[in-house]
Design a protein around this motif. Sequence first.
Motif, short mmCIF file in Angstrom:
data_model
loop_
_atom_site.label_atom_id
_atom_site.label_comp_id
_atom_site.label_asym_id
_atom_site.label_seq_id
_atom_site.Cartn_x
_atom_site.Cartn_y
_atom_site.Cartn_z
N ALA A 48 0.84 -1.21 0.00
CA ALA A 48 0.00 0.00 0.00
C ALA A 48 0.88 1.26 0.00
N MET A 49 1.94 1.25 0.82
CA MET A 49 2.86 2.39 0.87
C MET A 49 3.56 2.59 -0.47
N HIS A 62 -3.49 14.79 0.56
CA HIS A 62 -4.23 13.53 0.55
C HIS A 62 -3.27 12.34 0.66
N PHE A 63 -2.16 12.40 -0.10
CA PHE A 63 -1.13 11.36 0.02
C PHE A 63 -0.53 11.37 1.42
N GLY A 68 0.16 8.80 6.63
CA GLY A 68 -0.02 8.84 8.08
C GLY A 68 -0.89 7.70 8.57
N MET A 69 -1.95 7.38 7.83
CA MET A 69 -2.82 6.26 8.21
C MET A 69 -2.05 4.94 8.17
N LEU A 70 -1.22 4.77 7.13
CA LEU A 70 -0.43 3.54 7.04
C LEU A 70 0.62 3.45 8.15
N ASN A 78 -3.23 13.18 12.16
CA ASN A 78 -3.05 13.55 10.76
C ASN A 78 -3.62 14.94 10.49
N ASP A 79 -4.78 15.26 11.09
CA ASP A 79 -5.38 16.59 10.92
C ASP A 79 -4.42 17.67 11.42
#
Length: 198
Positions: A48-49, A62-63, A68-70, A78-79
């Motif tokens: 995914a990364m 967005h990327f 950050g989620m990964l 992240n916000d």
Amino acid sequence: MGGEGVLHKEVFVEPIPEALIPYLIDPNHRAVRDVYHTLNGEEWRIPAMNLIWKAGGGWNEHFERLEGMLFGYEDWQNDWWIAHRIEKSGGFGGIPFCCKVDSEGLKWMELAGFKALPPLAEIQIHIDDPDEETVAAALLAEDECAVALARFKLSLEMQRKLLDGGTRGPWQIDREQIPEINRHLKRQVDVVFRRSAP
């Protein structure tokens, strides 16, 4: 889990393109080696990364959020990070630029939802230094019609076009060129400095 470790490891070795070899500091350095570790059972994070990094089109918020989620950061983290980067340098990827706008230009940008620079007259584009508020104040002080400083990011293609020839600006952009600049905006235009009302 038995005798297995807690981490999963993958190694990727990618040859350096031939065209870049003459520019290498060490001519024997012919490949880039990336090592990834995840918890066992979360190996899916690695492809995914890689997919995010190879998506192309220029890095953006967005990327950055997906990355950050990964990495396992929560939404609020992240916000915060994205808001911090936007405030400090106008977003992700590339050089922040700025230009002065008069009251008519500022009103036009507000009506356009801050999605474009105003096509009202010639503008002068500068490289923005987010750590130098005094420079922003000086730019406004030298022009009594200017009421605000607009900061924006441009596509890599437009950055290269502006920086061609090694100049660091400022660049004079006339009314006919502004639509092209607007087509290359990477995100909304931020108003980072407003002249205080007299």
